[in-house]
Scaffold this active site. Structure first.
Site, PDB file in Angstrom:
ATOM      1  N   ARG A  46     -13.889 -17.370  -2.335  1.00 39.81           N
ATOM      2  CA  ARG A  46     -14.542 -16.211  -1.691  1.00 39.81           C
ATOM      3  C   ARG A  46     -15.626 -15.736  -2.641  1.00 39.81           C
ATOM      4  O   ARG A  46     -15.349 -15.405  -3.800  1.00 39.81           O
ATOM      5  CB  ARG A  46     -13.537 -15.083  -1.454  1.00 39.81           C
ATOM      6  N   HIS A  79     -17.191 -16.056   7.691  1.00 37.18           N
ATOM      7  CA  HIS A  79     -15.769 -15.927   7.317  1.00 37.18           C
ATOM      8  C   HIS A  79     -14.980 -16.810   8.300  1.00 37.18           C
ATOM      9  O   HIS A  79     -14.322 -16.317   9.207  1.00 37.18           O
ATOM     10  CB  HIS A  79     -15.356 -14.449   7.430  1.00 37.18           C
ATOM     11  N   GLN A  88     -11.100 -16.445   9.144  1.00 36.89           N
ATOM     12  CA  GLN A  88     -10.790 -15.238   9.914  1.00 36.89           C
ATOM     13  C   GLN A  88     -10.948 -15.486  11.414  1.00 36.89           C
ATOM     14  O   GLN A  88     -10.064 -15.186  12.212  1.00 36.89           O
ATOM     15  CB  GLN A  88     -11.734 -14.102   9.471  1.00 36.89           C
ATOM     16  N   ASP A  94     -15.705  -4.422  13.051  1.00 38.70           N
ATOM     17  CA  ASP A  94     -15.557  -4.644  11.606  1.00 38.70           C
ATOM     18  C   ASP A  94     -16.286  -3.504  10.902  1.00 38.70           C
ATOM     19  O   ASP A  94     -17.059  -2.759  11.532  1.00 38.70           O
ATOM     20  CB  ASP A  94     -16.179  -6.019  11.235  1.00 38.70           C
ATOM     21  N   CYS A 125     -10.849  -7.471  11.773  1.00 43.86           N
ATOM     22  CA  CYS A 125     -10.426  -8.419  10.722  1.00 43.86           C
ATOM     23  C   CYS A 125      -9.678  -7.708   9.609  1.00 43.86           C
ATOM     24  O   CYS A 125      -8.928  -8.336   8.874  1.00 43.86           O
ATOM     25  CB  CYS A 125     -11.640  -9.158  10.184  1.00 43.86           C
ATOM     26  N   ARG A 165      -3.692 -15.350   9.897  1.00 43.85           N
ATOM     27  CA  ARG A 165      -4.499 -15.923   8.808  1.00 43.85           C
ATOM     28  C   ARG A 165      -3.666 -16.947   8.050  1.00 43.85           C
ATOM     29  O   ARG A 165      -4.142 -18.029   7.714  1.00 43.85           O
ATOM     30  CB  ARG A 165      -4.963 -14.806   7.850  1.00 43.85           C
TER      31      ARG A 165
HETATM   32  N1   CP Z   1      -9.767  -9.938   6.572  1.00 42.37           N
HETATM   33  C1   CP Z   1      -9.840 -10.270   5.282  1.00 42.37           C
HETATM   34  O1   CP Z   1     -10.403 -11.307   4.893  1.00 42.37           O
HETATM   35  O2   CP Z   1      -9.215  -9.393   4.460  1.00 42.37           O
HETATM   36  P1   CP Z   1      -9.350  -9.347   2.864  1.00 42.37           P
HETATM   37  O3   CP Z   1     -10.750  -8.959   2.548  1.00 42.37           O
HETATM   38  O4   CP Z   1      -8.336  -8.319   2.421  1.00 42.37           O
HETATM   39  O5   CP Z   1      -9.029 -10.718   2.338  1.00 42.37           O
HETATM   40  N1  NVA Z   2     -17.542  -8.041   6.897  1.00 46.43           N
HETATM   41  C1  NVA Z   2     -16.488  -7.742   5.930  1.00 46.43           C
HETATM   42  C2  NVA Z   2     -15.286  -8.565   6.214  1.00 46.43           C
HETATM   43  C3  NVA Z   2     -14.117  -8.315   5.290  1.00 46.43           C
HETATM   44  C4  NVA Z   2     -12.943  -9.183   5.601  1.00 46.43           C
HETATM   45  C5  NVA Z   2     -17.003  -7.967   4.533  1.00 46.43           C
HETATM   46  O1  NVA Z   2     -17.676  -8.988   4.306  1.00 46.43           O
HETATM   47  O2  NVA Z   2     -16.762  -7.129   3.668  1.00 46.43           O
END
Ligand code: CP
Ligand code: NVA
Length: 301
Positions: free
Chosen positions: A100, A127, A130, A219, A259, A287
């Site tokens: 990530r 993502h 997700q 989101d 999400c 997930r």
């Molecule tokens: N939805 C998601 O990816 O959550 P986190 O940012 O907590 O991993």
């Molecule tokens: N759009 C959000 C998703 C988090 C899971 C971010 O990138 O912070």
């Protein structure tokens, strides 16, 4: 070269369905594959996480492997050495790399130079895990349908882009309700529009986006790395808050998705998030299941 998941379009439509089928069979415990037995897998995080970190570590353990959590404090990806060098070194120790980070190009470079599968656990662009988990959750709640209508409300971000990528592969009536100044990625829009079986709508009218939808999704208005823009985005996107009045425009059987993490009271109200149509915690659980299926698929191909 091993298969990796940088974005959903790394799979074909048929492979996406194979992953959902694998996910269903693994979730039901019909099969219990251990493709990581005797191996370790890295979980690299240069952004915060609750779901992605825990679900990947648990998933790697359940596939027989050992998960190693690495933050940017240690590896300083692209600073201490090139991403390509790091990819080649990590591949000598590990069976799989999950990452990530901010720049999507870093994940692509890692995948290009690694000799083990790389899985994208979120970048600024997409993502994928997700949205694959979310579509699986929709299948569980709504049953199969030729084409779900999915309304996404709020910032045109990595979640929106990943829905567009999925719509480029499988039929989706995808409506994006967002401000003119917060659109999704143009290339993802074009790719989705290229699928004649999908319908793509970009509108600044939240009601038009939600009308009769099967799924209503939102989101955070400011993603990780953009929190300094929160006030500006908040004032532009306030009209797209997912609240009870807006949800009434959707199908009476619509499910509500997010999400997570949610900023309650901003993009979604407590009433909707805790209401009977909300499936947000099923999404979080799935997930784990879908990522296990993705890892099994990549390790076997
Ligand atoms: N939805 C998601 O990816 O959550 P986190 O940012 O907590 O991993
Ligand atoms: N759009 C959000 C998703 C988090 C899971 C971010 O990138 O912070």
């Amino acid at each position: 070269m091993p298969r990796s998941l940088c974005q959903i379009t790394d799979f074909s439509a048929d492979e996406v369905h194979q992953i959902f089928d694998l996910c269903r069979r693994m979730k039901n415990k019909e099969i219990v594959p251990k493709p990581l037995a005797g191996m370790s897998a890295a979980c690299i995080f240069t952004k915060s996480s609750l779901r992605t970190r825990v679900s990947f570590e648990v998933g790697i353990n359940e596939l027989g492997g050992h998960a190693i959590y690495i933050t940017d404090n240690e590896i300083k990806l692209g600073q201490r050495e090139t991403v390509a060098d790091a990819a080649q070194v990590l591949s000598r120790y590990l069976g799989l790399i999950m990452i990530r980070t901010f720049a999507h190009s870093d994940v692509e470079e890692l995948a290009q130079y690694a000799s083990v599968p790389v899985v994208n656990g979120l970048t600024d662009l997409v993502h994928p895990c997700q949205i694959l988990g979310d579509y699986f959750t929709a299948l569980e709640h709504l049953g199969p349908k030729d084409r779900y209508s999915i309304a996404y409300l709020g910032d045109g971000n990595n979640i929106t882009n990943s829905w567009l990528n999925l719509a480029s592969l499988i039929p989706i009536d995808f409506r994006i309700g967002t401000d003119r100044e917060t659109p999704p990625d143009e290339a993802c829009m074009e790719r989705a529009k290229g699928n004649p079986d999908s319908k793509i709508l970009l509108t600044d009218d939240p009601k038009e986006a939600v009308r009769d939808a099967d799924v209503v999704y939102t989101d955070v208005w400011a993603s990780m790395g953009q929190k300094h823009l929160a006030d500006d985005k908040g004032s532009k996107l306030r009209r797209f808050q997912l609240n009870s009045a807006l949800l009434e425009e959707a199908s009476s059987k619509a499910i509500v998705m997010h999400c997570l993490p949610a900023e309650r009271g901003k993009e979604i109200t407590d009433e909707v998030m805790d209401g009977p149509q909300s499936v947000v915690f099923d999404e979080a659980e799935n997930r784990l299941h879908v990522q296990k299926a993705i890892m099994v698929f990549l390790l076997e191909h």
